[in-house]
Each structure stands twice: as structure tokens, then as C-alpha cells.
Scaffold this active site. Structure first.
Site, mmCIF file in Angstrom:
data_model
loop_
_atom_site.group_PDB
_atom_site.id
_atom_site.type_symbol
_atom_site.label_atom_id
_atom_site.label_comp_id
_atom_site.label_asym_id
_atom_site.label_seq_id
_atom_site.Cartn_x
_atom_site.Cartn_y
_atom_site.Cartn_z
ATOM 1 N N GLY A 244 10.773 -11.945 20.666
ATOM 2 C CA GLY A 244 9.754 -10.921 20.896
ATOM 3 C C GLY A 244 10.209 -9.692 21.652
ATOM 4 N N CYS A 362 1.738 4.698 -5.081
ATOM 5 C CA CYS A 362 0.344 5.115 -5.221
ATOM 6 C C CYS A 362 -0.499 4.302 -4.254
ATOM 7 C CB CYS A 362 -0.116 4.909 -6.656
ATOM 8 S SG CYS A 362 0.580 6.130 -7.753
#
Lengths: 432, 432
Positions: A244, A362
Site C-alpha cells: 500500500g 468512445c
């Protein structure tokens, strides 16, 4: 929105005259040979990041760094890290199989995950891997049952949840320390005859910028360990604090400037964590377990970049100039949420202007960078999207376009480590 | 957060006695044969959705429905729709190639996209496809150049941006009507000798729940068409209003209850749009162009579901019961943002309880449903995640686990239309 930043390039990326090089390989030459988009990974930088980590934690003599496969499971990347000495942190049968194919000894593999299947449990029990971190009571019982059926005794750890400021992990992960649930899990595990409880595991989240949450989490875990040891007689071999660590080039999605001034360096993480752990060992009289780190992002983020071409530009009245490039979130899914450095492949003396950089899909979310100062761009110019190694290839999609090749560079040499996909690669699984 | 809803099942999904069937195929039998997770698509429902659309727009005699390949480009799905008469809306060479391989005549293919490559432009110019919608001035000029080099004249449309309430499309798409930019694009295009301007295109966004934005957008487009026709002498063959129809089972991420009472039905979209268009034809004296719709989500969302198994359950003090299943955002990326109906495969009389449903990935965003009322679940129970056909397979990831098979069912029969991936499928592109 993302703010503009001063761009300091990592060591392996330089301009020679005006052309970008990655570990002495010309980006222009790579584009000539492989086209765009193209992933490029610096082998040297992967090794360097890993060795910085090792050194940063070297004050604690028994420290294991397991590479988090899911971050970027390219065999070439995993292989380099294993040659440097890293273990493997895997979360599925698929990743375990990869680690084995790469020749990893079982003793250097750690298995995690909130939804292990029976088949996966059978695989790792047969394999005697270093450590399995169970995520729930149910999983502890199930591992025990399968181990019993195989006549084995399995070394397990238990994933716990400390209560720390930066902690945000959804409830599917681990067992709570504060409510006593985690202790109960150890109690339960100690009663199951085919389990040998040897570890404690936590993963406090992702992109953590300060060391504080680790040091607080470690204290809570150490306290629980001491209690488990005293009351249940369990001896701990592994103290696994997960991963992390944030990386400097990332800006959190919701920056909390007042809380986090900057991202800790590898050295600062190492110093603070080892310091906190040594102090806990002394305070709680722990018997010096192996300190396990499961890291991916901090190792593989900056060694990789994507070379991309400007497909077109556009200005809509009043808005920032729009640049569409041929790499999008199909290749680097989390790009809209973080700060990726974007630099020109040929750094001319052209005037700079602010542009918004979009991918070719798109899709509205296909945004790579907002308000970036770049030399005036026209179609055909090339850009490099830096910090592109983590959660890119492993989350990439066969969306609209096949996925591009990946080249690894090293001291002026290059090699193709994943070829580009073809139409047939995508459709050979299909029938109508 | 998502609220709980009354679950009405689509026509093709029923319980026979207590067992879920998909178009008369038993979910339990499918799981026995293929395991979980498993995509299942109802061929009947795909056909039915398409034919409802056709009928809803049939009052306008010249209407083309082009299937948006990117929504779900499985050859089996595209093929069914083409057999029903749908055209293809493609946005890349990859998708164009697929349409050709499926035997689509060029005259039924529409090509869109904000970042068309030279290679793609060359492909479609060679192919004489029905309509290419140019997205910028630069693209118009580039299409013209490539057409000139090939000695061809190409039919093009221009993507414009109307100003409508629900419109949210990032600036990389199309040219603004309000600022006069769109008119300038037509002016420019009319001067380019290798272009034959025949169309206008807009796509006002995605998951639009009301018909109002379409009717307002159509009026703005029609007005521009009339001006372009009068001042530039351009005759329009295509009036392409894109896609974006919302589906009833989806709740928008930021629901604006006061604005959108519910999602329009296919019939309501058809009636309002045709009505508005006919009225514009009359008001602006347009010469009845082909009305083009580019639809994907509304066709393919509800025909598909994912069968998944509960891997484990967990209760953390005070929080909702957590259920981890073996399908996650690797298979259905946008699941955390929408409402997917989740139902049990075996609908017993067990008491119900509220649960949060998570996927198996080591990622915090891997959430499939929050606060769902389901029969008390234990490991090994099966669930069906409905509404799983759009933007799932085409955005799926080889993340942590290989991707599962896809089965198509039809009137009690079943066939495998995409086999599950193997380890080798994923790694055969790699070398170390």
C-alpha cells in the site's frame, strides 16, 4: 482536478539532445520498430526500486519482500524481481501457477485473498507454500477441512484489521482487532487440528502517503500478537504488514493537503516501519518474527511508460485545447484518477501551451491528463505517459483495439517481452 | 448508495419450481457443466429487444439501427443482430474487421471515433462503408487527403454537439453547434473536393433516462441542417442521433429523482424521437434523410447474466453481512456504479436478510451490490447477477483469474459461444 506539477524525470529517463531515451534506448527508435501505443519497461529501474526497498528495511535482519503479482504480472517483471530475491504474493490459482512456472520455490510464496476457492486451497496445501493468510472464520475452517482430508498440517496467518487513520478497506477483508473478532479467529484457529497458526497479516489500504498509519497499525497488531501468544500459546513466525505504499508521482483522488504534505520516500517508509516494529518487539517481548512486506505499486510504477501518438487536436470555444492520443484507459485504467507525468518524446524548443490529454476511446472517462503544459502539439507528435507500470497491463482491456506490445529495455538494449495482440488472439476463443 | 428495489425479472428468466431458468435452460445444469463464474446470454431476449426497437421507430419509414459493437462485441451477439437486420457501428479497425468477418456488407457499417488512425481511414475508404462521422476539422482534412491519394470521393458525416440538459460529453467529441463551430466544419468540408458530405451525427451521452434531451437535440440539429442545406447546398442522406438510451434496471450514479422520474421505455423513446423528427422535417423542410440510431446498452443489457458462487460470508460487528462471490469487477467493470439485480439460483423459502455482495478481487472497488435482500447465504450457494451484458465482456480483464466461458441459450438449448481462457491463452504472448 489535477494540477500542473514540475516534472522531474526518474533516473532512467533522459533527453539525449532533444530525444527521449529510456535507459539509453531511443524512444523514437522504439516507435519506429514497434509503433504506438507501446509499453516500455526499464529493467534497471525495476531492480533499483527493489534494491532501495531491501536496503531501506535492512536494519531489521529478517525481512521478506514479496512482490504483489496482481500489480503487474508480466513474467519478465516477476522474473527480474525473483532474480533479485523477491518472493511472490499471489491471490489466485492463476498467479500461483505463474509463480511456479517461473521457478519460485514454494517457500517464497505467500497466498492471500478474500474469496479463495476450494481448488485454490487444494493447490496451495499440496504445495507447502510459505504462508496462507486466511480472511475469515469460514476460510479457516475450510482450510482445516481440506488439510485434514489430505492428511496435512498447514501453516496459516490470519488477516486482521487495525484501526488506523488512513485505513479504508471494505469489510470483505480481514477480521477486526478492535471488536475482538481477530482474537476470536486466533482462538478458533488454535482449536483446529490441521492448522498451524504462524502469522498475522494486515493490509491497511492503497496509496498510503504517510508512515503514520503503518506505525500505528503495527502497534495494534503487535499488542494482539502478544495477547495471542500469552493466552493461546501461539508462536509467530510471520508479521506481514501487506503493501500500500504510495508513490511520489501520484496525487490522491481527494488530496488532503493538510494531512499529507508529501509522499514518504522508500527510505522513510523503511526507517519508520522498522523503528516502530523494533520498538514493539521490545515493548511486547515478541520473538522476532519475519517481517513480510507485500509490495507492487512502489516497485513497478515508475519503471514503465507508454509511448503514444497524437491522433488529433481540437479547440472548442472557451475550453482548453483537446489532444487525443492513441493510448487510453483500455491500457491504463486508473489514469483518470491519478497524476501521470506526460512528456514529449521530442523535446523541441517550441512554445508550450496547456492542453487536456484524452485517449482514443468512445468513452467519457478516457482522460489521461488535464491542464498539462506541453510543446504545441499537432497530429503525429509523440508523447510518453510516465508512471504507467502499476495496475495497467494486468487490468488492460481488449476494448475497441487489441493490446499493444511490451518492450523491456536495459542499458541500451531492448527485448520484446509481450508481443502485440492480433485480431485472432482475441477471437480464437469464440464461435458464433 | 444503491437502494433496494422490487425485482421484476425479464421475460426470459423464470423460476421453475425453485430453480432459475434462462430461456428454459436450467441455471443449475449450466453450472454443473461449465462451473462458475459463467456468462449466460439469452438469444431470444437479444432478438426481442432489437425487434421492439425496430417497431418503436417504425413510424419513420427509413430508420437504420446500427449495433454499437463496443458494448459487447461477441461474434455470436453481433451475428444474431445482423441476422435480424441491424447494421454495425464500429469505432476501430478491429471492430471494422470483425464486422467484415461476420459478413456485414459495407453499406450497413457506420464508422465513428474521436481518434481515427490513418490506417483506419485507409481501411474504410477502401471499403466504401455507409457513413464515416468525422470528429474534428483535422479529421475532415485528413480523410480528404487520404481519399485524394486513393482517387476516391468519400461520404462523410460530421459529429456535432447540441446543447441539451442531459448532455455531458467531454470536449474530445464532436463540434459545437452553439458557437458556430459545427457550421464552420460543414463549410470546410464542402470545400474539400474528395469529401461528399451526407450526414450529421450527435451522441448526447450515455444512460439518458428521459426523451427530452433527444427531442431538444434533434431540433438543434435539424435547424443546423436546414441552414447548411440553404447556405452550402448540402443534401443530407443521414441524420444520426447516436445512442445513449438508458435501461430501466440502471440507477444513475447520482440519481436526480426530481428530474428523472423513471427511465423511458423503448416505445417512449421511439415515439418521442420520431414525433420530434417528423415535426422538424416539416418545420425545416428537410428531405427525409435516413434516421440512424447507434444502440448497444438497451439491446444487450438484460439478455445477459453472470452465474456466480458464494465463496464465503462474514459479519463484522455492526456492519451488514458481507458475501464474497467468485465474479467481480474483472468481469463487469461498471458494476459498482449501477444497480444490477441479484437473485438466487435456487429460490428457497429461506428467510431473507440484507447483505453486501462483493467480488473476489483484492481491490476495494470490487462491489457488486449493497444492502440486497437475499435468502440467507452460505458458501456454495449460487447467485445470478442480472443486467450483465453491456460493457462487461468487452471491458473484461485478465486480472487475477482467467476469463470465464460464455454460453448462449435459446428455447431450452444452449451453446458455448466463447470458451473459458486458460493460463496459456494469457501467457502465450509473453517471453521473459
Amino acid at each position: 482536478m489535477h494540477t500542473n506539477k514540475t516534472i522531474d524525470l526518474p533516473d532512467h529517463i533522459k533527453y539525449e539532445n532533444t530525444e527521449l531515451t529510456i535507459d539509453n534506448v531511443s524512444a523514437v527508435e522504439l516507435i519506429k520498430e514497434y509503433g504506438t501505443p507501446l509499453f516500455v519497461i526499464s529493467e534497471k529501474q525495476v531492480r533499483q526500486n527493489y534494491n532501495r526497498l531491501r536496503k531501506a528495511f535492512s536494519r531489521y535482519p529478517d525481512c521478506t519482500i514479496a512482490y504483489s503479482y496482481k500489480t503487474n504480472y508480466l513474467p519478465a517483471v516477476c522474473n527480474i524481481l525473483h532474480h533479485e530475491g523477491a518472493g511472490a504474493e499471489v491471490v489466485s490459482a492463476f498467479e500461483l501457477l505463474l509463480a511456479k512456472k517461473l521457478g519460485m520455490p514454494s517457500s517464497k510464496i505467500i497466498f492471500n485473498g478474500p474469496g479463495k476457492s476450494d481448488k485454490e486451497i487444494e493447490m496451495f496445501i499440496g504445495d507447502d507454500i510459505a504462508l496462507v493468510n486466511a480472511d475469515s472464520m469460514e476460510e479457516l475452517e475450510r482450510i482445516n477441512q481440506i488439510a485434514k482430508a489430505k492428511g496435512k498440517i498447514v501453516d496459516v496467518g490470519i488477516r486482521v484489521k487495525p484501526d488506523v487513520p488512513d485505513f479504508f478497506v471494505c469489510p470483505k477483508f480481514g477480521m477486526d482487532i478492535a471488536t475482538g473478532q481477530a482474537f476470536k479467529a486466533y482462538q478458533k484457529a488454535s482449536e483446529l487440528k490441521n492448522l498451524n497458526v504462524v502469522g498475522m497479516h494486515a493490509h491497511i489500504g492503497t496509496k498510503i502517503c504517510s508512515t503514520r498509519s503503518y506505525t500505528e497499525g503495527i502497534r495494534q497488531m503487535a499488542k494482539l500478537m502478544s495477547k495471542v501468544n500469552a493466552e493461546l500459546g501461539i508462536e509467530f513466525e510471520f508479521f506481514d504488514i501487506g503493501g500500500g505504499f504510495g508513490v511520489p508521482s501520484f496525487t490522491p483522488l481527494f488530496p488532503t493537503e493538510e494531512k499529507v504534505e508529501s509522499t514518504a520516500t522508500i527510505e522513510q517508509f523503511g526507517e519508520s516501519i522498522v523503528e516502530a516494529f523494533l520498538s514493539c518487539i521490545s515493548d511486547y517481548n515478541l520473538s522476532e518474527p519475519t517481517l513480510v512486506l507485500e509490495l507492487g505499486r512502489i516497485i513497478i510504477t515508475d519503471p514503465a511508460l507508454i509511448l503514444t501518438m497524437v491522433e488529433g487536436t481540437k479547440v472548442i470555444g472557451g475550453s482548453t485545447k483537446t489532444v487525443v492520443v492513441d493510448a487510453g484507459v483500455n491500457l491504463i485504467m486508473f489514469a483518470p484518477y491519478y497524476y501521470h507525468r506526460i512528456v514529449p518524446v521530442v523535446n523541441t524548443e517550441r512554445a508550450k501551451e496547456a492542453v487536456d490529454v484524452y485517449g482514443p476511446l468512445c468513452m467519457q472517462m478516457d482522460v489521461l491528463g488535464v491542464n498539462r503544459k506541453l510543446p504545441v502539439l499537432v497530429r503525429g507528435f509523440f508523447l510518453a505517459i510516465l508512471d504507467a507500470g502499476a495496475y495497467s497491463i494486468s487490468l488492460s482491456q481488449q476494448f475497441i483495439r487489441p493490446r499493444p506490445p511490451v518492450v523491456m529495455v536495459n542499458g541500451g538494449r531492448k527485448r520484446l517481452v509481450r508481443r502485440g495482440e492480433t485480431f485472432d488472439d482475441i477471437f480464437n476463443l469464440n464461435s458464433v
